[in-house]
Design a protein around this motif. Sequence first.
Motif, PDB file in Angstrom:
ATOM      1  N   ILE A 124     -51.298  60.927 -29.054  1.00 27.97           N
ATOM      2  CA  ILE A 124     -52.236  60.364 -28.077  1.00 27.97           C
ATOM      3  C   ILE A 124     -53.288  61.420 -27.773  1.00 27.97           C
ATOM      4  O   ILE A 124     -53.009  62.445 -27.147  1.00 27.97           O
ATOM      5  CB  ILE A 124     -51.511  59.929 -26.791  1.00 27.97           C
ATOM      6  CG1 ILE A 124     -50.437  58.886 -27.123  1.00 27.97           C
ATOM      7  CG2 ILE A 124     -52.511  59.373 -25.784  1.00 27.97           C
ATOM      8  CD1 ILE A 124     -49.608  58.446 -25.920  1.00 27.97           C
ATOM      9  N   GLY A 125     -54.500  61.177 -28.234  1.00 29.66           N
ATOM     10  CA  GLY A 125     -55.575  62.154 -28.160  1.00 29.66           C
ATOM     11  C   GLY A 125     -55.679  62.862 -29.499  1.00 29.66           C
ATOM     12  O   GLY A 125     -54.827  63.685 -29.835  1.00 29.66           O
ATOM     13  N   ALA A 126     -56.708  62.542 -30.270  1.00 29.53           N
ATOM     14  CA  ALA A 126     -56.795  63.017 -31.656  1.00 29.53           C
ATOM     15  C   ALA A 126     -57.840  64.111 -31.840  1.00 29.53           C
ATOM     16  O   ALA A 126     -58.437  64.229 -32.906  1.00 29.53           O
ATOM     17  CB  ALA A 126     -57.104  61.836 -32.576  1.00 29.53           C
ATOM     18  N   GLY A 127     -58.032  64.922 -30.807  1.00 31.12           N
ATOM     19  CA  GLY A 127     -59.027  65.986 -30.868  1.00 31.12           C
ATOM     20  C   GLY A 127     -58.523  67.254 -31.546  1.00 31.12           C
ATOM     21  O   GLY A 127     -57.596  67.239 -32.358  1.00 31.12           O
ATOM     22  N   GLY A 128     -59.131  68.386 -31.153  1.00 30.88           N
ATOM     23  CA  GLY A 128     -58.905  69.651 -31.834  1.00 30.88           C
ATOM     24  C   GLY A 128     -57.470  70.137 -31.841  1.00 30.88           C
ATOM     25  O   GLY A 128     -56.963  70.600 -32.870  1.00 30.88           O
ATOM     26  N   ILE A 129     -56.780  70.044 -30.693  1.00 31.23           N
ATOM     27  CA  ILE A 129     -55.424  70.586 -30.632  1.00 31.23           C
ATOM     28  C   ILE A 129     -54.461  69.722 -31.424  1.00 31.23           C
ATOM     29  O   ILE A 129     -53.499  70.232 -32.021  1.00 31.23           O
ATOM     30  CB  ILE A 129     -54.953  70.743 -29.164  1.00 31.23           C
ATOM     31  CG1 ILE A 129     -53.743  71.686 -29.085  1.00 31.23           C
ATOM     32  CG2 ILE A 129     -54.652  69.401 -28.527  1.00 31.23           C
ATOM     33  CD1 ILE A 129     -54.038  73.110 -29.461  1.00 31.23           C
TER      34      ILE A 129
ATOM     35  N   ASP B 177     -56.804  57.266 -29.650  1.00 31.99           N
ATOM     36  CA  ASP B 177     -57.849  58.095 -29.052  1.00 31.99           C
ATOM     37  C   ASP B 177     -58.876  57.180 -28.404  1.00 31.99           C
ATOM     38  O   ASP B 177     -59.078  56.040 -28.852  1.00 31.99           O
ATOM     39  CB  ASP B 177     -58.523  58.974 -30.116  1.00 31.99           C
ATOM     40  CG  ASP B 177     -59.369  60.080 -29.506  1.00 31.99           C
ATOM     41  OD1 ASP B 177     -58.845  61.201 -29.327  1.00 31.99           O
ATOM     42  OD2 ASP B 177     -60.546  59.828 -29.180  1.00 31.99           O
ATOM     43  N   LEU B 178     -59.512  57.674 -27.327  1.00 28.17           N
ATOM     44  CA  LEU B 178     -60.554  56.879 -26.673  1.00 28.17           C
ATOM     45  C   LEU B 178     -61.720  56.606 -27.608  1.00 28.17           C
ATOM     46  O   LEU B 178     -62.440  55.612 -27.453  1.00 28.17           O
ATOM     47  CB  LEU B 178     -61.049  57.611 -25.416  1.00 28.17           C
ATOM     48  CG  LEU B 178     -60.108  57.597 -24.214  1.00 28.17           C
ATOM     49  CD1 LEU B 178     -60.700  58.424 -23.075  1.00 28.17           C
ATOM     50  CD2 LEU B 178     -59.838  56.171 -23.744  1.00 28.17           C
ATOM     51  N   ASN B 179     -61.905  57.479 -28.590  1.00 31.59           N
ATOM     52  CA  ASN B 179     -62.946  57.275 -29.607  1.00 31.59           C
ATOM     53  C   ASN B 179     -62.287  56.649 -30.841  1.00 31.59           C
ATOM     54  O   ASN B 179     -61.576  57.340 -31.575  1.00 31.59           O
ATOM     55  CB  ASN B 179     -63.595  58.602 -29.974  1.00 31.59           C
ATOM     56  CG  ASN B 179     -64.786  58.436 -30.909  1.00 31.59           C
ATOM     57  OD1 ASN B 179     -64.810  57.527 -31.732  1.00 31.59           O
ATOM     58  ND2 ASN B 179     -65.758  59.324 -30.795  1.00 31.59           N
TER      59      ASN B 179
ATOM     60  N   TYR C 188     -53.120  53.344 -25.874  1.00 33.70           N
ATOM     61  CA  TYR C 188     -51.908  54.085 -26.225  1.00 33.70           C
ATOM     62  C   TYR C 188     -50.629  53.327 -25.851  1.00 33.70           C
ATOM     63  O   TYR C 188     -49.581  53.526 -26.473  1.00 33.70           O
ATOM     64  CB  TYR C 188     -51.913  55.471 -25.590  1.00 33.70           C
ATOM     65  CG  TYR C 188     -51.897  55.500 -24.072  1.00 33.70           C
ATOM     66  CD1 TYR C 188     -50.716  55.351 -23.351  1.00 33.70           C
ATOM     67  CD2 TYR C 188     -53.079  55.717 -23.353  1.00 33.70           C
ATOM     68  CE1 TYR C 188     -50.699  55.387 -21.968  1.00 33.70           C
ATOM     69  CE2 TYR C 188     -53.070  55.757 -21.970  1.00 33.70           C
ATOM     70  CZ  TYR C 188     -51.883  55.595 -21.280  1.00 33.70           C
ATOM     71  OH  TYR C 188     -51.868  55.642 -19.904  1.00 33.70           O
ATOM     72  N   HIS C 189     -50.688  52.453 -24.867  1.00 38.81           N
ATOM     73  CA  HIS C 189     -49.506  51.671 -24.480  1.00 38.81           C
ATOM     74  C   HIS C 189     -48.961  50.861 -25.655  1.00 38.81           C
ATOM     75  O   HIS C 189     -47.750  50.619 -25.737  1.00 38.81           O
ATOM     76  CB  HIS C 189     -49.839  50.719 -23.327  1.00 38.81           C
ATOM     77  CG  HIS C 189     -50.102  51.389 -22.019  1.00 38.81           C
ATOM     78  ND1 HIS C 189     -49.104  51.656 -21.102  1.00 38.81           N
ATOM     79  CD2 HIS C 189     -51.264  51.858 -21.465  1.00 38.81           C
ATOM     80  CE1 HIS C 189     -49.630  52.250 -20.042  1.00 38.81           C
ATOM     81  NE2 HIS C 189     -50.932  52.387 -20.239  1.00 38.81           N
TER      82      HIS C 189
ATOM     83  N   THR D  98     -54.526  65.029 -24.576  1.00 38.64           N
ATOM     84  CA  THR D  98     -55.701  64.574 -23.842  1.00 38.64           C
ATOM     85  C   THR D  98     -56.161  65.649 -22.855  1.00 38.64           C
ATOM     86  O   THR D  98     -55.476  66.640 -22.641  1.00 38.64           O
ATOM     87  CB  THR D  98     -55.355  63.310 -23.043  1.00 38.64           C
ATOM     88  OG1 THR D  98     -54.398  63.665 -22.033  1.00 38.64           O
ATOM     89  CG2 THR D  98     -54.774  62.233 -23.937  1.00 38.64           C
ATOM     90  N   PRO D  99     -57.321  65.457 -22.200  1.00 39.17           N
ATOM     91  CA  PRO D  99     -57.662  66.323 -21.080  1.00 39.17           C
ATOM     92  C   PRO D  99     -56.566  66.330 -20.021  1.00 39.17           C
ATOM     93  O   PRO D  99     -55.813  65.350 -19.876  1.00 39.17           O
ATOM     94  CB  PRO D  99     -58.962  65.700 -20.545  1.00 39.17           C
ATOM     95  CG  PRO D  99     -59.586  65.068 -21.751  1.00 39.17           C
ATOM     96  CD  PRO D  99     -58.423  64.530 -22.535  1.00 39.17           C
TER      97      PRO D  99
END
Length: 346
Positions: free
Chosen positions: A9-14, A37-39, A59-60, A73-74
Motif C-alpha cells: 500500500i503506497g508504491a513510492g520510493g521506499i 497507490d493513490l496514483n 486499498y480496502h 504511505t505518508p
Amino acid sequence: MKKLKMGIIGAGGIAQGRHIPAYKKLSDIVTITAVSDLNPATAAGVAKEHSIPHVFSNYHDMFDIVDAVTICTPNKFHAEISIAALNAGVHVFCEKPMAMTTAECEAMIDASRKSGKLLGIAYHYRFMKDSIAAKRVITENEIGEPIVARARAIRRRKVPGWGVFTNRELQGGGSLIDYGCHFLDLSLWLLGNPIPVEVTGTAYNKLSRMPGQVNQWGDFDRENFEVDDHVTAYIKFDNGASMLFETSWSANVKSDEETMSISGEIGGIDLFPFQMNQMKHGMLLNSEADWIPGDDDAGIPQAMNFIKSCLGDEELIVKPEEALQVSAIIEAIYKSSETGKSITLR
C-alpha cells in the motif's frame, strides 16, 4: 512450504527501493500479490515491472486476497490504514515512524491485540550488522549495565527534495520524525527498552530557510519550509540511564555522521563502525571486529523476520509497544521545544 501473500500500500520510493526488492529476494516464503497507490499510473507501473498480479485504487479491496500488507504511505495515513487492515484480519508491516501521535500508536496496538494479527514497524537499523553485534555484546554482559547512550544522525545539506518529506500536515515533522527516529529506536533497543520518563528537546528550522541554499538532495521551497531540520535532545529513563541525541538534515558540518556509543558500567561500544571499549587486565582495550556476519542490506533480515513471524516461525524483533516509546519521545521533543520546558512522561 507455505508462502505469505503480501500486499503493498503506497508504491513510492521506499516500496520500490527497499520492500519490494527484499520480498523478491525472499520469494520462497513470500509472494507480492497486490499493490495499491493513490496514483493509479504508479501502481500499474510497479505492478508491471515486478509482475504483481493485482492492482487496486482502493486499498480496502486487497484485504480479501492477502495475508499481510506493507504500508509505505505518508505518516498521516499509517494509523488509519493499519487499523483498517488489522480489523480486516490482515497482518501489518508499517513503515516508520509508527504514526503521527502516541494516541494513534495506542489505537494501532489495540487493533492488533483485538484482531490477533501482527503489527510490525520498519525500524531497519536494528537489523544492521553493527547493531546486531552490539546487541549481542550487551546481552552477553560485556559492558555491564548500559548507562549513557549518545546518538548522532547528521546529514550535511541533504533535505529530501522529493515526495512529501517537508509537508508538516502529511508527515508531522522533519528530520526528527523521518531520520532521527531510527537512532532513537536503535538506542532504546540497545539500552534494553527502558521507559522514557523525562525529555528536554529543541527543534530548529532555521538552516533550511536561509537564502542561497545549497542542497545535495534536490530543490525545495525554503520560504515555506515548515518542518524541523535540526534537533537536539536529552532523555532520561526509568532505570536511571540517559541519552544525548542529535539529528539533522541540514547541518553545517564537514560530512555526514551516523554514530552511536553506549557507555556501560565496565565497558562500552561504538557503532558505526562497531568497536568495543573495555578495561581488563589492568589495561584499557579497544576491540574492532575484522568480520561481522549478516546481510549488508538490512532490508532483507527485516523482511524475513516479519514474514517468518506471520508464518509462526519467529517473534517480531521490533514490537509495536517499543515503537510506541519512540513516538512518545518524538512527541515530547516537539512539545518541549514548543514550550521551552522539560516534558515528564511518567
